[in-house]
Design a protein around this motif. Structure first.
Motif, PDB file in Angstrom:
ATOM      1  N   LYS A 136       0.867  -1.185   0.000  1.00  0.00           N
ATOM      2  CA  LYS A 136       0.000   0.000   0.000  1.00  0.00           C
ATOM      3  C   LYS A 136       0.902   1.233   0.000  1.00  0.00           C
ATOM      4  O   LYS A 136       1.153   1.843   1.022  1.00  0.00           O
ATOM      5  N   THR A 137       1.411   1.555  -1.192  1.00  0.00           N
ATOM      6  CA  THR A 137       2.309   2.694  -1.361  1.00  0.00           C
ATOM      7  C   THR A 137       1.777   3.571  -2.489  1.00  0.00           C
ATOM      8  O   THR A 137       0.879   3.151  -3.225  1.00  0.00           O
ATOM      9  N   PRO A 138       2.334   4.769  -2.639  1.00  0.00           N
ATOM     10  CA  PRO A 138       1.891   5.627  -3.755  1.00  0.00           C
ATOM     11  C   PRO A 138       2.215   5.037  -5.126  1.00  0.00           C
ATOM     12  O   PRO A 138       1.572   5.363  -6.107  1.00  0.00           O
ATOM     13  N   GLN A 139       3.229   4.153  -5.197  1.00  0.00           N
ATOM     14  CA  GLN A 139       3.579   3.538  -6.469  1.00  0.00           C
ATOM     15  C   GLN A 139       2.543   2.480  -6.832  1.00  0.00           C
ATOM     16  O   GLN A 139       1.926   1.869  -5.967  1.00  0.00           O
ATOM     17  N   MET A 140       2.392   2.268  -8.131  1.00  0.00           N
ATOM     18  CA  MET A 140       1.453   1.237  -8.580  1.00  0.00           C
ATOM     19  C   MET A 140       1.967  -0.136  -8.173  1.00  0.00           C
ATOM     20  O   MET A 140       3.161  -0.408  -8.255  1.00  0.00           O
ATOM     21  N   ASP A 198       0.971  -4.613  -8.154  1.00  0.00           N
ATOM     22  CA  ASP A 198       0.465  -5.602  -9.118  1.00  0.00           C
ATOM     23  C   ASP A 198      -1.033  -5.458  -9.342  1.00  0.00           C
ATOM     24  O   ASP A 198      -1.514  -5.534 -10.475  1.00  0.00           O
ATOM     25  N   ARG A 199      -1.794  -5.241  -8.282  1.00  0.00           N
ATOM     26  CA  ARG A 199      -3.247  -5.084  -8.407  1.00  0.00           C
ATOM     27  C   ARG A 199      -3.582  -3.878  -9.280  1.00  0.00           C
ATOM     28  O   ARG A 199      -4.446  -3.939 -10.142  1.00  0.00           O
ATOM     29  N   ASP A 200      -2.885  -2.779  -9.062  1.00  0.00           N
ATOM     30  CA  ASP A 200      -3.121  -1.566  -9.850  1.00  0.00           C
ATOM     31  C   ASP A 200      -2.835  -1.800 -11.341  1.00  0.00           C
ATOM     32  O   ASP A 200      -3.602  -1.371 -12.199  1.00  0.00           O
ATOM     33  N   PHE A 201      -1.719  -2.483 -11.618  1.00  0.00           N
ATOM     34  CA  PHE A 201      -1.356  -2.745 -13.009  1.00  0.00           C
ATOM     35  C   PHE A 201      -2.386  -3.645 -13.693  1.00  0.00           C
ATOM     36  O   PHE A 201      -2.807  -3.376 -14.825  1.00  0.00           O
ATOM     37  N   VAL A 202      -2.794  -4.711 -13.014  1.00  0.00           N
ATOM     38  CA  VAL A 202      -3.767  -5.626 -13.614  1.00  0.00           C
ATOM     39  C   VAL A 202      -5.107  -4.921 -13.793  1.00  0.00           C
ATOM     40  O   VAL A 202      -5.771  -5.070 -14.821  1.00  0.00           O
ATOM     41  N   ASN A 203      -5.499  -4.126 -12.810  1.00  0.00           N
ATOM     42  CA  ASN A 203      -6.756  -3.387 -12.916  1.00  0.00           C
ATOM     43  C   ASN A 203      -6.709  -2.399 -14.073  1.00  0.00           C
ATOM     44  O   ASN A 203      -7.689  -2.253 -14.823  1.00  0.00           O
ATOM     45  N   ASP A 204      -5.567  -1.733 -14.266  1.00  0.00           N
ATOM     46  CA  ASP A 204      -5.415  -0.802 -15.381  1.00  0.00           C
ATOM     47  C   ASP A 204      -5.512  -1.533 -16.717  1.00  0.00           C
ATOM     48  O   ASP A 204      -6.163  -1.060 -17.654  1.00  0.00           O
ATOM     49  N   MET A 205      -4.870  -2.700 -16.810  1.00  0.00           N
ATOM     50  CA  MET A 205      -4.945  -3.485 -18.040  1.00  0.00           C
ATOM     51  C   MET A 205      -6.370  -3.958 -18.304  1.00  0.00           C
ATOM     52  O   MET A 205      -6.844  -3.926 -19.447  1.00  0.00           O
ATOM     53  N   LEU A 206      -7.068  -4.403 -17.248  1.00  0.00           N
ATOM     54  CA  LEU A 206      -8.452  -4.852 -17.400  1.00  0.00           C
ATOM     55  C   LEU A 206      -9.339  -3.725 -17.916  1.00  0.00           C
ATOM     56  O   LEU A 206     -10.125  -3.913 -18.849  1.00  0.00           O
ATOM     57  N   THR A 207      -9.192  -2.554 -17.343  1.00  0.00           N
ATOM     58  CA  THR A 207      -9.976  -1.392 -17.782  1.00  0.00           C
ATOM     59  C   THR A 207      -9.674  -1.059 -19.243  1.00  0.00           C
ATOM     60  O   THR A 207     -10.596  -0.791 -20.027  1.00  0.00           O
ATOM     61  N   THR A 208      -8.409  -1.113 -19.620  1.00  0.00           N
ATOM     62  CA  THR A 208      -8.017  -0.835 -21.001  1.00  0.00           C
ATOM     63  C   THR A 208      -8.642  -1.855 -21.953  1.00  0.00           C
ATOM     64  O   THR A 208      -9.174  -1.487 -23.011  1.00  0.00           O
TER      65      THR A 208
END
Length: 108
Positions: free
Chosen positions: A17-21, A23-33
């Motif tokens: 839980k840091t300001p940097q992205m 694994d969850r953030d990256f996968v969620n971004d890819m899913l949204t894309t």
């Protein structure tokens, strides 16, 4: 009757839980894309006037849709995506409602 909703979820894989992205953030971004891309390909399919282009875009659409599904499955597996169990009464009501709509369709 007020029923508590039941979540369908796997145990959550913890990520930093840091300001940097993470694994969850990256996968969620890819899913949204991927979701946006399948929407765009769907529009292109609806508007394609050339059969060869239609076939090519349809093939790309299926690949993109499969990728979207794989990303969704990954998120669900890691507990980053949850579902809500549907109430049987609500399912039956929706079924009856939409079954009633068929009487409004023109007969061919």
């Amino acid at each position: 009757m007020n029923q508590q909703s039941q979540k369908i979820k796997n145990p959550e894989t913890q990520v930093p839980k840091t300001p940097q992205m993470n694994d969850r953030d990256f996968v969620n971004d890819m899913l949204t894309t991927e979701k946006y891309m399948t929407d765009a390909y769907s529009t292109a399919l609806n508007e394609a006037s050339n059969q060869a282009i239609y076939q090519d875009v349809a093939s790309i659409f299926r690949e993109t849709q499969d990728c979207q599904r794989n990303l969704y499955n990954l998120m669900f597996k890691n507990g980053w995506y949850s579902l809500e169990a549907a109430d049987q009464n609500k399912i039956q009501q929706a079924h009856q409602q939409f079954t009633g709509y068929t009487s409004q369709f023109p007969i061919h």
